[in-house]
Write an enzyme that holds these catalytic residues in place. Structure first.
Site, PDB file in Angstrom:
ATOM      1  N   HIS A  37       0.973  -0.998   0.093  1.00 55.16           N
ATOM      2  CA  HIS A  37       0.036  -0.038  -0.012  1.00 55.16           C
ATOM      3  C   HIS A  37       0.922   1.240   0.017  1.00 55.16           C
ATOM      4  O   HIS A  37       0.578   2.128  -0.907  1.00 55.16           O
ATOM      5  CB  HIS A  37      -1.067   0.046   1.175  1.00 55.16           C
ATOM      6  N   GLN A  61     -17.933  -6.429  -0.804  1.00 55.70           N
ATOM      7  CA  GLN A  61     -16.798  -7.264  -1.835  1.00 55.70           C
ATOM      8  C   GLN A  61     -16.484  -8.405  -1.182  1.00 55.70           C
ATOM      9  O   GLN A  61     -15.688  -9.250  -1.894  1.00 55.70           O
ATOM     10  CB  GLN A  61     -15.913  -6.203  -2.297  1.00 55.70           C
TER      11      GLN A  61
HETATM   12  P1  AMP Z   1      -6.498  -3.835  -0.446  1.00 57.40           P
HETATM   13  O1  AMP Z   1      -6.319  -3.069   0.897  1.00 57.40           O
HETATM   14  O2  AMP Z   1      -5.989  -5.245  -0.394  1.00 57.40           O
HETATM   15  O3  AMP Z   1      -7.835  -3.449  -0.876  1.00 57.40           O
HETATM   16  O4  AMP Z   1      -5.335  -3.349  -1.539  1.00 57.40           O
HETATM   17  C1  AMP Z   1      -5.583  -1.862  -1.696  1.00 57.40           C
HETATM   18  C2  AMP Z   1      -4.640  -1.740  -2.887  1.00 57.40           C
HETATM   19  O5  AMP Z   1      -3.369  -1.871  -2.587  1.00 57.40           O
HETATM   20  C3  AMP Z   1      -4.976  -2.397  -4.133  1.00 57.40           C
HETATM   21  O6  AMP Z   1      -4.825  -1.743  -5.238  1.00 57.40           O
HETATM   22  C4  AMP Z   1      -3.910  -3.518  -4.101  1.00 57.40           C
HETATM   23  O7  AMP Z   1      -3.930  -4.396  -5.275  1.00 57.40           O
HETATM   24  C5  AMP Z   1      -2.654  -2.981  -3.595  1.00 57.40           C
HETATM   25  N1  AMP Z   1      -1.754  -3.863  -2.956  1.00 57.40           N
HETATM   26  C6  AMP Z   1      -1.990  -4.898  -1.993  1.00 57.40           C
HETATM   27  N2  AMP Z   1      -0.972  -5.514  -1.915  1.00 57.40           N
HETATM   28  C7  AMP Z   1       0.052  -5.083  -2.841  1.00 57.40           C
HETATM   29  C8  AMP Z   1       1.442  -5.606  -2.898  1.00 57.40           C
HETATM   30  N3  AMP Z   1       1.922  -6.431  -2.173  1.00 57.40           N
HETATM   31  N4  AMP Z   1       2.272  -4.807  -3.721  1.00 57.40           N
HETATM   32  C9  AMP Z   1       1.511  -3.735  -4.521  1.00 57.40           C
HETATM   33  N5  AMP Z   1       0.241  -3.350  -4.309  1.00 57.40           N
HETATM   34  C10 AMP Z   1      -0.525  -4.109  -3.440  1.00 57.40           C
END
Ligand code: AMP
Length: 281
Positions: A37, A61
Protein backbone atom coordinates in the site's frame (compact mmCIF):
# COMPACT_ATOMS: atom_id res chain seq x y z
CA UNK A 1 -2.69 14.90 7.59
CA UNK A 2 -6.46 15.33 7.89
CA UNK A 3 -8.49 12.31 8.99
CA UNK A 4 -12.09 12.41 7.75
CA UNK A 5 -14.66 9.98 9.13
CA UNK A 6 -17.72 11.49 7.48
CA UNK A 7 -18.52 12.41 3.91
CA UNK A 8 -19.10 16.02 4.99
CA UNK A 9 -15.57 16.19 6.41
CA UNK A 10 -14.12 14.63 3.27
CA UNK A 11 -16.05 16.96 0.99
CA UNK A 12 -14.80 20.00 2.91
CA UNK A 13 -11.17 18.78 2.71
CA UNK A 14 -11.46 17.97 -1.00
CA UNK A 15 -13.19 21.28 -1.80
CA UNK A 16 -10.21 23.19 -0.37
CA UNK A 17 -7.86 21.19 -2.61
CA UNK A 18 -10.01 21.72 -5.67
CA UNK A 19 -10.21 25.47 -5.09
CA UNK A 20 -6.43 25.63 -5.29
CA UNK A 21 -6.54 23.56 -8.53
CA UNK A 22 -4.09 21.03 -7.05
CA UNK A 23 -3.58 17.65 -8.73
CA UNK A 24 -4.94 14.81 -6.61
CA UNK A 25 -3.79 11.19 -6.48
CA UNK A 26 -6.07 8.67 -4.78
CA UNK A 27 -5.22 5.29 -3.21
CA UNK A 28 -8.22 3.16 -2.14
CA UNK A 29 -7.41 0.54 0.52
CA UNK A 30 -9.06 -1.72 3.06
CA UNK A 31 -6.49 -0.85 5.72
CA UNK A 32 -4.09 -3.24 7.51
CA UNK A 33 -1.57 -1.25 5.54
CA UNK A 34 1.81 -2.65 4.52
CA UNK A 35 4.70 -1.88 2.19
CA UNK A 36 2.54 -2.67 -0.89
CA UNK A 37 0.00 0.00 0.00
CA UNK A 38 2.79 2.40 0.96
CA UNK A 39 4.36 2.02 -2.49
CA UNK A 40 1.08 3.25 -4.02
CA UNK A 41 0.95 6.20 -1.61
CA UNK A 42 4.58 7.09 -2.42
CA UNK A 43 3.93 6.92 -6.16
CA UNK A 44 0.78 9.06 -5.79
CA UNK A 45 2.87 11.61 -3.85
CA UNK A 46 5.49 11.77 -6.60
CA UNK A 47 2.94 12.34 -9.37
CA UNK A 48 0.46 14.69 -7.64
CA UNK A 49 0.23 17.72 -5.35
CA UNK A 50 -2.12 16.06 -2.88
CA UNK A 51 -2.59 12.41 -1.84
CA UNK A 52 -5.93 11.09 -0.62
CA UNK A 53 -6.17 7.58 0.80
CA UNK A 54 -9.29 5.68 1.86
CA UNK A 55 -9.30 3.04 4.59
CA UNK A 56 -12.52 1.07 4.46
CA UNK A 57 -13.13 -2.67 4.83
CA UNK A 58 -15.86 -2.93 2.23
CA UNK A 59 -18.33 -5.60 3.43
CA UNK A 60 -20.12 -5.91 0.08
CA UNK A 61 -17.00 -7.16 -1.72
CA UNK A 62 -16.58 -10.12 0.65
CA UNK A 63 -18.39 -13.26 -0.33
CA UNK A 64 -17.04 -15.19 2.63
CA UNK A 65 -18.26 -14.17 6.11
CA UNK A 66 -15.24 -15.72 7.83
CA UNK A 67 -12.85 -13.69 5.64
CA UNK A 68 -14.72 -10.46 6.50
CA UNK A 69 -14.76 -11.27 10.23
CA UNK A 70 -11.08 -12.15 10.37
CA UNK A 71 -9.89 -9.34 8.08
CA UNK A 72 -7.17 -7.52 10.09
CA UNK A 73 -8.09 -4.02 11.30
CA UNK A 74 -5.79 -1.50 13.00
CA UNK A 75 -6.70 2.04 12.02
CA UNK A 76 -4.32 3.79 14.43
CA UNK A 77 -1.36 1.94 12.90
CA UNK A 78 -2.73 2.69 9.41
CA UNK A 79 -3.01 6.42 10.11
CA UNK A 80 0.50 6.55 11.50
CA UNK A 81 1.93 4.76 8.41
CA UNK A 82 -0.01 7.07 6.09
CA UNK A 83 1.33 10.11 7.90
CA UNK A 84 4.90 8.77 7.53
CA UNK A 85 4.27 8.40 3.79
CA UNK A 86 3.04 11.98 3.48
CA UNK A 87 -0.59 11.23 2.78
CA UNK A 88 -2.57 14.49 3.04
CA UNK A 89 -6.16 13.33 3.50
CA UNK A 90 -7.46 10.02 4.86
CA UNK A 91 -11.07 8.97 4.47
CA UNK A 92 -12.02 6.27 6.99
CA UNK A 93 -15.81 6.06 7.05
CA UNK A 94 -18.02 3.63 8.95
CA UNK A 95 -20.16 1.20 6.95
CA UNK A 96 -23.24 3.31 7.79
CA UNK A 97 -21.54 6.44 6.48
CA UNK A 98 -20.40 4.80 3.22
CA UNK A 99 -23.72 3.07 2.60
CA UNK A 100 -26.18 5.69 3.86
CA UNK A 101 -27.72 5.07 0.42
CA UNK A 102 -27.99 1.28 0.12
CA UNK A 103 -25.49 -0.22 -2.34
CA UNK A 104 -27.91 -1.42 -4.99
CA UNK A 105 -26.05 -0.31 -8.14
CA UNK A 106 -25.26 -3.01 -10.70
CA UNK A 107 -22.25 -2.90 -12.99
CA UNK A 108 -21.54 -5.18 -15.92
CA UNK A 109 -18.06 -6.22 -16.96
CA UNK A 110 -18.79 -8.60 -19.83
CA UNK A 111 -16.17 -11.29 -20.37
CA UNK A 112 -13.83 -9.69 -17.81
CA UNK A 113 -15.95 -11.07 -14.97
CA UNK A 114 -16.48 -14.52 -16.50
CA UNK A 115 -12.96 -15.71 -15.66
CA UNK A 116 -10.76 -16.31 -12.62
CA UNK A 117 -12.09 -14.39 -9.56
CA UNK A 118 -15.42 -13.57 -11.26
CA UNK A 119 -17.28 -16.91 -11.10
CA UNK A 120 -15.53 -17.94 -7.88
CA UNK A 121 -16.43 -14.81 -5.93
CA UNK A 122 -19.96 -13.90 -7.01
CA UNK A 123 -20.75 -10.24 -6.41
CA UNK A 124 -17.14 -9.41 -5.51
CA UNK A 125 -16.37 -7.15 -8.45
CA UNK A 126 -19.75 -5.43 -8.30
CA UNK A 127 -19.01 -4.67 -4.63
CA UNK A 128 -15.57 -3.32 -5.57
CA UNK A 129 -17.03 -1.19 -8.39
CA UNK A 130 -19.72 0.27 -6.13
CA UNK A 131 -17.28 1.41 -3.47
CA UNK A 132 -14.64 2.65 -5.92
CA UNK A 133 -17.23 4.53 -8.00
CA UNK A 134 -18.64 6.20 -4.87
CA UNK A 135 -15.15 7.12 -3.67
CA UNK A 136 -14.24 8.48 -7.12
CA UNK A 137 -17.36 10.66 -7.12
CA UNK A 138 -16.59 12.05 -3.65
CA UNK A 139 -12.87 12.64 -4.22
CA UNK A 140 -12.69 13.31 -7.99
CA UNK A 141 -8.95 12.60 -8.19
CA UNK A 142 -6.87 13.11 -11.33
CA UNK A 143 -5.22 9.71 -10.93
CA UNK A 144 -6.01 6.58 -8.91
CA UNK A 145 -3.43 3.93 -7.99
CA UNK A 146 -4.01 0.15 -7.90
CA UNK A 147 -1.66 -2.78 -7.30
CA UNK A 148 -1.07 -5.41 -9.99
CA UNK A 149 -1.43 -8.11 -7.32
CA UNK A 150 -5.17 -7.72 -7.88
CA UNK A 151 -4.65 -7.91 -11.62
CA UNK A 152 -8.25 -8.60 -12.62
CA UNK A 153 -9.46 -5.76 -10.38
CA UNK A 154 -7.48 -3.24 -12.44
CA UNK A 155 -9.17 -4.38 -15.67
CA UNK A 156 -12.56 -4.18 -13.94
CA UNK A 157 -11.91 -0.64 -12.66
CA UNK A 158 -10.63 0.49 -16.08
CA UNK A 159 -13.84 -0.77 -17.68
CA UNK A 160 -16.03 0.88 -15.02
CA UNK A 161 -14.20 4.18 -15.62
CA UNK A 162 -14.48 3.91 -19.43
CA UNK A 163 -18.15 2.83 -19.43
CA UNK A 164 -19.14 5.67 -17.10
CA UNK A 165 -16.94 8.32 -18.78
CA UNK A 166 -15.11 9.06 -15.54
CA UNK A 167 -12.12 11.36 -16.21
CA UNK A 168 -9.66 9.60 -13.87
CA UNK A 169 -6.42 7.97 -15.00
CA UNK A 170 -5.96 4.48 -13.57
CA UNK A 171 -2.32 3.75 -12.71
CA UNK A 172 -1.32 0.08 -12.28
CA UNK A 173 1.61 -0.37 -9.85
CA UNK A 174 4.02 -3.33 -9.50
CA UNK A 175 3.66 -5.94 -6.74
CA UNK A 176 5.79 -5.33 -3.65
CA UNK A 177 7.27 -8.58 -2.30
CA UNK A 178 8.75 -9.67 0.99
CA UNK A 179 12.48 -10.53 1.13
CA UNK A 180 11.67 -14.16 0.16
CA UNK A 181 9.44 -13.26 -2.80
CA UNK A 182 6.00 -13.67 -1.19
CA UNK A 183 3.64 -10.96 -2.45
CA UNK A 184 2.87 -8.81 0.59
CA UNK A 185 -0.80 -9.06 1.59
CA UNK A 186 -2.89 -8.04 4.59
CA UNK A 187 -3.93 -11.70 4.78
CA UNK A 188 -0.34 -12.96 5.25
CA UNK A 189 -0.61 -12.31 9.02
CA UNK A 190 -3.19 -15.09 9.17
CA UNK A 191 -0.68 -17.70 7.96
CA UNK A 192 0.84 -20.02 10.57
CA UNK A 193 4.61 -19.89 10.99
CA UNK A 194 4.98 -23.01 8.88
CA UNK A 195 2.61 -21.79 6.16
CA UNK A 196 4.46 -18.46 6.04
CA UNK A 197 7.73 -20.39 5.60
CA UNK A 198 6.30 -22.36 2.69
CA UNK A 199 4.34 -19.54 1.00
CA UNK A 200 7.22 -18.14 -1.13
CA UNK A 201 6.81 -21.34 -3.19
CA UNK A 202 4.03 -19.51 -5.04
CA UNK A 203 6.27 -16.80 -6.48
CA UNK A 204 9.24 -19.19 -6.94
CA UNK A 205 7.13 -21.59 -9.00
CA UNK A 206 5.63 -18.87 -11.19
CA UNK A 207 9.05 -17.31 -11.70
CA UNK A 208 10.50 -20.69 -12.70
CA UNK A 209 7.69 -21.13 -15.21
CA UNK A 210 9.09 -18.17 -17.15
CA UNK A 211 12.09 -20.31 -18.12
CA UNK A 212 9.66 -22.82 -19.68
CA UNK A 213 8.21 -19.92 -21.64
CA UNK A 214 11.74 -18.97 -22.74
CA UNK A 215 12.26 -22.59 -23.92
CA UNK A 216 9.23 -22.19 -26.19
CA UNK A 217 6.67 -24.22 -24.23
CA UNK A 218 2.99 -23.45 -24.90
CA UNK A 219 0.68 -21.75 -22.39
CA UNK A 220 -1.16 -25.07 -21.87
CA UNK A 221 2.12 -26.86 -21.10
CA UNK A 222 3.19 -24.15 -18.66
CA UNK A 223 -0.17 -24.19 -16.92
CA UNK A 224 -0.02 -28.00 -16.61
CA UNK A 225 3.51 -27.76 -15.18
CA UNK A 226 2.48 -25.17 -12.55
CA UNK A 227 -0.55 -27.29 -11.56
CA UNK A 228 1.71 -30.34 -11.23
CA UNK A 229 4.22 -28.48 -9.03
CA UNK A 230 1.46 -27.42 -6.62
CA UNK A 231 0.06 -30.96 -6.49
CA UNK A 232 3.38 -32.07 -4.99
CA UNK A 233 3.01 -29.60 -2.10
CA UNK A 234 0.28 -30.63 0.37
CA UNK A 235 0.37 -27.24 2.14
CA UNK A 236 -1.36 -25.70 -0.90
CA UNK A 237 -4.73 -26.22 -2.47
CA UNK A 238 -4.86 -24.81 -5.98
CA UNK A 239 -7.95 -22.81 -6.90
CA UNK A 240 -6.83 -21.70 -10.34
CA UNK A 241 -3.86 -20.82 -12.47
CA UNK A 242 -4.77 -19.09 -15.72
CA UNK A 243 -2.50 -17.73 -18.42
CA UNK A 244 -4.40 -14.82 -19.94
CA UNK A 245 -4.22 -11.86 -22.30
CA UNK A 246 -3.37 -8.90 -20.03
CA UNK A 247 -6.15 -6.72 -21.49
CA UNK A 248 -9.07 -9.06 -22.24
CA UNK A 249 -8.14 -11.48 -19.40
CA UNK A 250 -9.23 -14.37 -21.60
CA UNK A 251 -7.15 -17.56 -21.32
CA UNK A 252 -4.75 -18.08 -24.20
CA UNK A 253 -3.20 -21.27 -25.47
CA UNK A 254 -0.56 -19.75 -27.76
CA UNK A 255 1.84 -16.95 -26.99
CA UNK A 256 2.24 -14.18 -29.52
CA UNK A 257 4.76 -11.40 -29.55
CA UNK A 258 2.33 -8.53 -29.93
CA UNK A 259 0.23 -8.96 -26.84
CA UNK A 260 0.86 -8.88 -23.13
CA UNK A 261 0.43 -12.21 -21.34
CA UNK A 262 0.23 -12.81 -17.61
CA UNK A 263 -0.40 -15.79 -15.34
CA UNK A 264 -2.81 -15.26 -12.43
CA UNK A 265 -3.01 -17.63 -9.47
CA UNK A 266 -5.26 -18.18 -6.45
CA UNK A 267 -4.25 -20.83 -3.92
CA UNK A 268 -5.35 -21.73 -0.42
CA UNK A 269 -3.08 -22.38 2.52
CA UNK A 270 -5.50 -23.69 5.15
CA UNK A 271 -8.28 -21.11 5.29
CA UNK A 272 -6.15 -18.29 3.85
CA UNK A 273 -6.56 -17.49 0.17
CA UNK A 274 -3.49 -16.03 -1.54
CA UNK A 275 -3.27 -14.51 -5.01
CA UNK A 276 -0.29 -13.57 -7.16
CA UNK A 277 0.61 -12.78 -10.72
CA UNK A 278 3.48 -13.45 -13.15
CA UNK A 279 4.15 -11.61 -16.39
CA UNK A 280 5.43 -13.63 -19.40
CA UNK A 281 5.34 -10.99 -22.15
P1 AMP B 1 -6.46 -3.86 -0.35
O1 AMP B 1 -6.28 -3.05 0.90
O2 AMP B 1 -6.06 -5.28 -0.25
O3 AMP B 1 -7.82 -3.65 -0.97
O4 AMP B 1 -5.46 -3.24 -1.39
C1 AMP B 1 -5.47 -1.87 -1.72
C2 AMP B 1 -4.58 -1.66 -2.91
O5 AMP B 1 -3.25 -2.03 -2.60
C3 AMP B 1 -5.02 -2.51 -4.12
O6 AMP B 1 -4.90 -1.74 -5.30
C4 AMP B 1 -4.01 -3.64 -4.08
O7 AMP B 1 -3.79 -4.22 -5.35
C5 AMP B 1 -2.78 -2.92 -3.59
N1 AMP B 1 -1.81 -3.87 -3.04
C6 AMP B 1 -2.05 -4.84 -2.11
N2 AMP B 1 -0.94 -5.56 -1.89
C7 AMP B 1 0.02 -5.06 -2.71
C8 AMP B 1 1.39 -5.39 -2.95
N3 AMP B 1 2.01 -6.39 -2.33
N4 AMP B 1 2.06 -4.65 -3.87
C9 AMP B 1 1.46 -3.63 -4.52
N5 AMP B 1 0.18 -3.27 -4.34
C10 AMP B 1 -0.53 -3.98 -3.43
Amino acid sequence: MVICKTRAELEAAVAAVRQKKLKTGFVPTMGALHAGHCSLVDRAGKENDVVVCSVFVNPIQFNNAHDLETYPRDSEKDFSLLEQHRCDIVFAPSVGEMYAEPPTETYHFGDLEKVMEGPRRPGHFNGVAIVVNRLFRMIKPNKAYFGEKDFQQIAIIKKMVADNHIPIEIIPCPIVRDHDGLAISSRNVRLTKEQRYLAPFIHKTLESSVSLFNEGKSADEIKAWVMQEFKKEPAFEMEYYEIVDDTTLQPISKFSANRGIVGCIAVWMGDVRLIDMQRYV
